[in-house]
Design a protein around this motif. Structure first.
Motif, PDB file in Angstrom:
ATOM      1  N   PRO A 568       3.658 -13.055   1.290  1.00 59.57           N
ATOM      2  CA  PRO A 568       2.857 -12.830   0.079  1.00 59.57           C
ATOM      3  C   PRO A 568       1.442 -13.388   0.169  1.00 59.57           C
ATOM      4  CG  PRO A 568       5.080 -13.461  -0.524  1.00 59.57           C
ATOM      5  CD  PRO A 568       5.005 -13.586   0.976  1.00 59.57           C
ATOM      6  N   GLU A 569       1.265 -14.477   0.930  1.00 57.45           N
ATOM      7  CA  GLU A 569      -0.070 -15.051   1.053  1.00 57.45           C
ATOM      8  C   GLU A 569      -1.040 -14.112   1.768  1.00 57.45           C
ATOM      9  OE1 GLU A 569       0.552 -18.614   3.331  1.00 57.45           O
ATOM     10  OE2 GLU A 569       0.748 -17.540   5.231  1.00 57.45           O
ATOM     11  N   ALA A 570      -0.499 -13.127   2.492  1.00 55.66           N
ATOM     12  CA  ALA A 570      -1.337 -12.211   3.260  1.00 55.66           C
ATOM     13  C   ALA A 570      -1.354 -10.792   2.676  1.00 55.66           C
ATOM     14  CB  ALA A 570      -0.867 -12.159   4.709  1.00 55.66           C
ATOM     15  N   TYR A 571      -0.863 -10.640   1.440  1.00 57.84           N
ATOM     16  CA  TYR A 571      -0.863  -9.308   0.830  1.00 57.84           C
ATOM     17  C   TYR A 571      -2.293  -8.750   0.709  1.00 57.84           C
ATOM     18  CZ  TYR A 571       4.101  -9.374  -0.533  1.00 57.84           C
ATOM     19  OH  TYR A 571       5.470  -9.363  -0.531  1.00 57.84           O
ATOM     20  N   GLY A 572      -3.241  -9.658   0.475  1.00 57.32           N
ATOM     21  CA  GLY A 572      -4.627  -9.212   0.343  1.00 57.32           C
ATOM     22  C   GLY A 572      -5.125  -8.522   1.603  1.00 57.32           C
ATOM     23  N   VAL A 573      -4.776  -9.098   2.770  1.00 56.86           N
ATOM     24  CA  VAL A 573      -5.173  -8.492   4.042  1.00 56.86           C
ATOM     25  C   VAL A 573      -4.497  -7.133   4.204  1.00 56.86           C
ATOM     26  CG1 VAL A 573      -5.196  -8.755   6.547  1.00 56.86           C
ATOM     27  CG2 VAL A 573      -5.487 -10.758   5.086  1.00 56.86           C
ATOM     28  N   ALA A 574      -3.218  -7.074   3.862  1.00 50.37           N
ATOM     29  CA  ALA A 574      -2.491  -5.809   3.985  1.00 50.37           C
ATOM     30  C   ALA A 574      -3.119  -4.727   3.115  1.00 50.37           C
ATOM     31  CB  ALA A 574      -1.028  -6.024   3.589  1.00 50.37           C
ATOM     32  N   ARG A 575      -3.530  -5.103   1.927  1.00 52.52           N
ATOM     33  CA  ARG A 575      -4.133  -4.100   1.035  1.00 52.52           C
ATOM     34  C   ARG A 575      -5.497  -3.632   1.541  1.00 52.52           C
ATOM     35  NH1 ARG A 575      -1.708  -7.617  -3.040  1.00 52.52           N
ATOM     36  NH2 ARG A 575       0.127  -6.547  -3.884  1.00 52.52           N
ATOM     37  N   LYS A 576      -6.219  -4.531   2.209  1.00 51.48           N
ATOM     38  CA  LYS A 576      -7.484  -4.101   2.823  1.00 51.48           C
ATOM     39  C   LYS A 576      -7.229  -3.050   3.898  1.00 51.48           C
ATOM     40  CE  LYS A 576     -10.110  -8.418   2.204  1.00 51.48           C
ATOM     41  NZ  LYS A 576     -10.760  -9.557   2.921  1.00 51.48           N
ATOM     42  N   GLY A 582      -7.251   4.902   3.031  1.00 49.43           N
ATOM     43  CA  GLY A 582      -7.521   5.823   1.946  1.00 49.43           C
ATOM     44  C   GLY A 582      -6.296   6.515   1.394  1.00 49.43           C
ATOM     45  N   ARG A 583      -5.127   5.896   1.533  1.00 47.40           N
ATOM     46  CA  ARG A 583      -3.889   6.506   1.051  1.00 47.40           C
ATOM     47  C   ARG A 583      -3.045   5.467   0.329  1.00 47.40           C
ATOM     48  NH1 ARG A 583      -1.684   9.288   6.484  1.00 47.40           N
ATOM     49  NH2 ARG A 583       0.061   9.886   5.117  1.00 47.40           N
ATOM     50  N   ASP A 584      -2.052   5.944  -0.424  1.00 43.11           N
ATOM     51  CA  ASP A 584      -1.138   5.043  -1.112  1.00 43.11           C
ATOM     52  C   ASP A 584      -0.317   4.275  -0.087  1.00 43.11           C
ATOM     53  OD1 ASP A 584       1.891   4.757  -2.340  1.00 43.11           O
ATOM     54  OD2 ASP A 584       0.321   4.359  -3.820  1.00 43.11           O
ATOM     55  N   ILE A 585      -0.002   3.020  -0.406  1.00 43.59           N
ATOM     56  CA  ILE A 585       0.707   2.171   0.550  1.00 43.59           C
ATOM     57  C   ILE A 585       2.051   2.760   0.941  1.00 43.59           C
ATOM     58  CG2 ILE A 585       1.757   0.733  -1.258  1.00 43.59           C
ATOM     59  CD1 ILE A 585       1.400  -1.647   0.674  1.00 43.59           C
ATOM     60  N   ARG A 586       2.713   3.443   0.009  1.00 41.22           N
ATOM     61  CA  ARG A 586       4.030   4.015   0.336  1.00 41.22           C
ATOM     62  C   ARG A 586       3.913   5.168   1.325  1.00 41.22           C
ATOM     63  NH1 ARG A 586       4.324   2.171  -4.830  1.00 41.22           N
ATOM     64  NH2 ARG A 586       6.183   0.973  -5.396  1.00 41.22           N
ATOM     65  N   GLN A 587       2.749   5.784   1.379  1.00 40.60           N
ATOM     66  CA  GLN A 587       2.524   6.863   2.337  1.00 40.60           C
ATOM     67  C   GLN A 587       2.182   6.328   3.726  1.00 40.60           C
ATOM     68  OE1 GLN A 587      -0.651   8.855   0.183  1.00 40.60           O
ATOM     69  NE2 GLN A 587       0.764  10.469  -0.505  1.00 40.60           N
ATOM     70  N   ILE A 588       1.829   5.075   3.764  1.00 37.27           N
ATOM     71  CA  ILE A 588       1.424   4.462   5.032  1.00 37.27           C
ATOM     72  C   ILE A 588       2.564   3.711   5.699  1.00 37.27           C
ATOM     73  CG2 ILE A 588      -0.053   2.670   6.028  1.00 37.27           C
ATOM     74  CD1 ILE A 588      -2.173   3.462   3.976  1.00 37.27           C
ATOM     75  N   MET A 589       3.343   2.979   4.890  1.00 37.53           N
ATOM     76  CA  MET A 589       4.417   2.158   5.465  1.00 37.53           C
ATOM     77  C   MET A 589       5.434   3.030   6.175  1.00 37.53           C
ATOM     78  SD  MET A 589       4.976  -0.755   2.503  1.00 37.53           S
ATOM     79  CE  MET A 589       6.068  -1.754   3.509  1.00 37.53           C
ATOM     80  N   GLY A 590       5.659   2.714   7.448  1.00 34.49           N
ATOM     81  CA  GLY A 590       6.589   3.482   8.250  1.00 34.49           C
ATOM     82  C   GLY A 590       5.994   4.724   8.874  1.00 34.49           C
ATOM     83  N   GLN A 591       4.686   4.869   8.766  1.00 38.45           N
ATOM     84  CA  GLN A 591       4.007   6.032   9.336  1.00 38.45           C
ATOM     85  C   GLN A 591       2.937   5.559  10.329  1.00 38.45           C
ATOM     86  OE1 GLN A 591       5.037   9.115   8.600  1.00 38.45           O
ATOM     87  NE2 GLN A 591       6.560   8.223   7.203  1.00 38.45           N
ATOM     88  N   PRO A 592       3.320   5.299  11.576  1.00 36.81           N
ATOM     89  CA  PRO A 592       2.384   4.756  12.568  1.00 36.81           C
ATOM     90  C   PRO A 592       1.119   5.593  12.734  1.00 36.81           C
ATOM     91  CG  PRO A 592       4.625   4.700  13.400  1.00 36.81           C
ATOM     92  CD  PRO A 592       4.666   5.487  12.137  1.00 36.81           C
ATOM     93  N   VAL A 613      -3.141 -10.514  11.572  1.00 37.22           N
ATOM     94  CA  VAL A 613      -3.523  -9.122  11.298  1.00 37.22           C
ATOM     95  C   VAL A 613      -2.708  -8.171  12.170  1.00 37.22           C
ATOM     96  CG1 VAL A 613      -5.399  -7.432  11.350  1.00 37.22           C
ATOM     97  CG2 VAL A 613      -5.838  -9.773  10.554  1.00 37.22           C
ATOM     98  N   ARG A 614      -2.525  -8.517  13.422  1.00 37.59           N
ATOM     99  CA  ARG A 614      -1.722  -7.657  14.310  1.00 37.59           C
ATOM    100  C   ARG A 614      -0.274  -7.580  13.832  1.00 37.59           C
ATOM    101  NH1 ARG A 614      -4.226  -9.953  20.000  1.00 37.59           N
ATOM    102  NH2 ARG A 614      -5.961  -8.435  20.175  1.00 37.59           N
ATOM    103  N   ASP A 615       0.263  -8.708  13.377  1.00 39.28           N
ATOM    104  CA  ASP A 615       1.631  -8.699  12.844  1.00 39.28           C
ATOM    105  C   ASP A 615       1.733  -7.800  11.616  1.00 39.28           C
ATOM    106  OD1 ASP A 615       2.587 -10.373  14.789  1.00 39.28           O
ATOM    107  OD2 ASP A 615       2.561 -12.182  13.554  1.00 39.28           O
ATOM    108  N   ILE A 616       0.707  -7.837  10.758  1.00 38.55           N
ATOM    109  CA  ILE A 616       0.719  -7.002   9.552  1.00 38.55           C
ATOM    110  C   ILE A 616       0.671  -5.526   9.929  1.00 38.55           C
ATOM    111  CG2 ILE A 616      -0.595  -6.359   7.495  1.00 38.55           C
ATOM    112  CD1 ILE A 616      -1.448  -9.316   7.301  1.00 38.55           C
ATOM    113  N   LEU A 617      -0.167  -5.174  10.886  1.00 41.90           N
ATOM    114  CA  LEU A 617      -0.236  -3.784  11.339  1.00 41.90           C
ATOM    115  C   LEU A 617       1.106  -3.326  11.901  1.00 41.90           C
ATOM    116  CD1 LEU A 617      -3.780  -3.740  13.020  1.00 41.90           C
ATOM    117  CD2 LEU A 617      -3.054  -2.334  11.086  1.00 41.90           C
ATOM    118  N   SER A 618       1.738  -4.168  12.696  1.00 38.85           N
ATOM    119  CA  SER A 618       3.051  -3.826  13.263  1.00 38.85           C
ATOM    120  C   SER A 618       4.078  -3.645  12.164  1.00 38.85           C
ATOM    121  CB  SER A 618       3.514  -4.919  14.232  1.00 38.85           C
ATOM    122  OG  SER A 618       2.651  -5.018  15.332  1.00 38.85           O
TER     123      SER A 618
END
Length: 783
Positions: A568-576, A582-592, A613-618
């Motif tokens: 949760p402390e890194a949610y801000g980075v994930a949202r960036k 430019g898409r909704d987060i649900r459209q991105i998660m699980g879509q490499p 950051v690399r862990d968040i991308l993965s």
């Protein structure tokens, strides 16, 4: 260099890191951070130290801090005696082990009245110095001047001088260090059967006349010999070979005295050196090396246990499917329990298809009805007594199912520890109104669905994947195994809204008390809508939330990131990162493909570095990824159900149940594990069997030897057909990888199973463990 810097430098050298990394990690751990949290979410701070490095760091930190505390205490004790010199202080400061420190302290350590003290009180120390200073003089003539009321004759005077010199030698830190190095390099350990113990100690027969280098003996053979010695079956000696050793202990002692010539004084001193070695130092060296051997064997045995436990806990889950668990039995019947996809108990029954009732028709009807009514997808069959008979019954039932009913998959599952769970307080809380005998069937069903979630309810010692687990340091064993469970649970992650209290208790930052509070809160208020809602749990503050939040998952919640390992402390980075797509987060998660073209470096800021950051991308690419392998199970050969059905040359499929230094045990479905000796694991040299296999692996093996009376099965995974030759070689050299471990109390036994394996039932008392120095006799009967 100050104490903290010295400790950091020592640990850094040992774990192959920098002192700066160690210092940072120590500060985090001292501040209450857990190893899983630091390894996963503080990579920038520690420079990427992994959980193994951090565990080693924490263990060594404790030892080195105790060492420093002892160093201060010894220095102060000697200073209070007024005997602390610059040279002595330097020696104390340079000591790198507790043993070295204690060697230095020996001459200054308060002790009971000794013969040397009495000799000094009788004025005989000047006699010793006179002999040392004038080697040409006859010691007997010199002794005449020291006779008196308390020294009756020359013999008494010389014995007093000898006692003084002997004590000085036994307290000489430099000499003790030299002797230990000599013994470590030259000593052999030998075992001989005690007179009249041949029959009583037959299980140790491999060690009735055994001898090998102390430095080379593997842990399983050392533990077998130690067990045999404890049971007074063999006598043990640790000493250099007088025929092959290039040096002798007495020569090293003489060198410490300094005996350059052959005068009367030199000859007397040489005699004292021989006496001191024979009467005092050889015994203390035996004790030291035996202690060191025991510690080394314990550490290796604990490491084997930990590695096998990790493989077992991280075994592939069959998944969330309706499951029928069967706990086989003959006279007492087969216990049946149905659990739904979430592990909730739906139904139970007991069937009696075997003697004395032989109610095959009734058993068949009951199973068919349970399968159809609950839409069973998996059938978990316990691997204990009547396992293969029950498996055959289930196979017949599946053939009778109508075409409209989907046939479930049957899998033979380890029962190791199931009886321990059945009678436990945890089981009583889960199923207060359920008969103890039926609780085991529930555990069997659930451990097929998710081995990790179910096995954490059982003490690791009861799972039975250790060698000589009752012989080793129990405190160290418990600490190590708890760390393994903690790392496994946090590596996989835990569903906050379905996890049991025992599973939650192993999440970083929680523990039994907070875990129960979470479950109680969930029961009273309903499912947690978000990770943040955890802060409403009584007693769970910001620190605990920081440690645990990233390892807890909430599926289908309002915050998609709550289902991932992003903290949760890194949610801000994930949202960036999401905003950049430019898409909704649900459209991105699980879509490499949605994340292609993004550079991790673009999202680094002052709070979060490149590793995070690399862990968040993965994690966005594969949210909530499970590190466990895909589910597979061995297919046992029809018609091969007992050891008597085996023939050399047969090709079979089986499940690796345990891995030891000498090879791997494989369950081939005949109620008896076979041994693949390390020489038979591959068509190449294998130093460590873990390079090739791990517990839970499904492998193809060839039968190389079958010894029905002793219930030993030799197997090979080699393709060059050399298994028989290797088997013959092992028979000719039984000490090579066989050990003499008994099956009995506290020893190794059968219960070393992966989650999808068969064979005799695993233990109920924690004394099982098929690693017992490779002695297949260890698997003859249930502990």
């Amino acid at each position: 260099m100050d104490t903290q810097s010295r400790i950091a430098s020592t640990i850094a050298r040992e774990i192959q890191a920098s002192p700066k990394q160690v210092t940072a990690a120590v500060e985090l751990l001292d501040g209450g951070a857990t190893v899983p949290f630091v390894a996963r979410y503080r990579k920038e701070v520690t420079g990427g130290l992994d959980d193994t490095q951090l565990r080693n760091l924490a263990e060594r930190l404790t030892y080195l801090r105790e060492l420093e505390s002892r160093r201060v205490a010894i220095r102060e004790s000697i200073r209070e005696q007024g005997k602390l010199t610059d040279a002595l202080e330097k020696s104390i400061a340079g000591a790198e082990t507790k043993a070295t420190l204690e060697d230095i302290y020996l001459p200054y350590k308060p002790k009971r009245r000794t013969r040397a003290m009495i000799a000094r009180e009788n004025g005989l120390e000047p006699l010793l110095r006179a002999i040392e200073s004038d080697r040409r003089a006859d010691p007997a003539k010199l002794a005449e001047a020291y006779l008196g009321e308390n020294v009756a004759d020359v013999k008494a005077a010389l014995e007093g001088a000898r006692d003084i010199l002997g004590e000085e030698l036994t307290e000489n830190a430099t000499l003790l260090g030299s002797l230990r190095e000599f013994m470590r390099a030259e000593a052999f350990i030998s075992a001989k059967v005690a007179p009249g113990k041949e029959q009583e100690g037959a299980k140790f027969s491999d060690y009735f006349d055994h001898r090998e280098k102390w430095a080379d003996i593997p842990s399983h053979r050392a533990l077998a010999i130690l067990r045999a010695s404890k049971e007074e079956v063999v006598t043990v000696d640790i000493a250099p070979d007088p025929e092959t050793s290039t040096r002798r202990g007495e020569d090293i002692v003489a060198a410490a005295i300094g005996i350059p010539g052959n005068g009367p004084g030199d000859q007397w001193l040489r005699g004292v050196a021989e006496w001191t070695w024979r009467v005092k130092l050889s015994l203390s060296m035996y004790v030291d090396l035996m202690t060191e051997l025991r510690r080394r064997a314990h550490e290796e045995a604990i490491a084997v246990f930990a590695r096998n436990l990790k493989d077992l806990l991280l075994a592939a889950p069959a998944g969330s499917k309706a499951t029928l668990g069967l706990d086989p039995g003959i006279r007492t019947g087969v216990k049946c329990a149905v659990v739904d996809a979430t592990g909730k108990l739906l139904d139970t029954a007991t069937i009696y298809p075997f003697q004395p009732k032989n109610d095959t028709r009734g058993a068949t009807a009951t199973l068919m009805e349970l399968i159809a009514r609950h839409k069973i997808e998996l059938i978990a069959i316990g691997n204990g007594t009547a396992s293969r008979e029950t498996e055959r019954l289930v196979g017949d039932v599946l053939k009778l199912l109508p075409a409209t009913v989907k046939k479930p998959t049957k899998v033979v599952v380890s029962e190791a520890g199931a009886s321990v769970y059945s009678a436990s307080e945890t089981a009583a809380k889960e199923f207060p109104d359920l008969d103890v005998s039926l609780r085991g069937a529930v555990s069997i069903a659930r451990r097929l669905q998710d081995p990790l979630a179910e096995l954490v309810k059982i003490t690791p010692q009861s799972i039975g994947v250790g060698q000589y687990q009752h012989d080793v340091d129990q405190r160290k064993l418990a600490q190590t195994l708890e760390a393994v469970v903690e790392d496994a649970v946090n590596a996989v992650g835990v569903d906050l809204n379905t996890a049991s209290a025992p599973l939650l208790a192993h999440v970083a930052g929680l523990g039994p008390s907070l875990a129960q509070s979470i479950v109680s809160h969930r029961d009273s208020t309903g499912a947690f809508p978000s990770r943040k809602a955890l802060l409403k749990v009584a007693g769970l503050g910001p620190k605990a939330f920081e440690q645990c939040a990233g390892f807890l998952r909430i599926r289908d919640g309002a915050e998609p990131l709550d289902a991932s390992s992003v903290h949760p402390e890194a949610y801000g980075v994930a949202r960036k990162i999401v905003a950049a797509c430019g898409r909704d987060i649900r459209q991105i998660m699980g879509q490499p493909q949605a994340l292609k073209g993004l550079r991790a470096e673009e999202f680094v800021d002052g709070a979060f570095g490149l590793p995070t950051v690399r862990d968040i991308l993965s994690e966005l690419e594969k949210p909530g990824r499970d590190p466990r392998p895909d589910f597979v199970t061995a297919s046992f050969t029809d018609g091969v159900e007992e050891i008597t059905d085996l023939r050399p040359g047969m090709m079979l499929e089986g499940t690796v149940t345990n891995v030891a230094a000498f090879g791997a045990f494989v369950d081939i479905g005949v109620h008896q594990d076979g041994l693949v000796h390390v020489s038979q694991l591959a068509d190449r040299f294998v130093k460590d069997p873990h390079e090739v296999v791990k517990a839970g692996d499904v492998v193809k093996v060839r039968v190389t030897e079958v010894d029905v009376p002793r219930k030993r099965i030799g197997l090979s995974m080699r393709k060059d057909g050399s298994g028989r030759e290797a088997a013959q070689e092992r028979r000719a050299q039984p000490d090579k990888g066989r050990g003499g471990a008994p099956r009995g109390k506290g020893g190794p036994g059968k219960g070393s199973r992966g989650p999808m394996s068969s064979g005799p039932k695993g233990g109920s008392g924690g004394g099982q463990g098929a690693l017992g120095a490779a002695l297949m006799d260890a698997m003859k009967k249930k502990n």
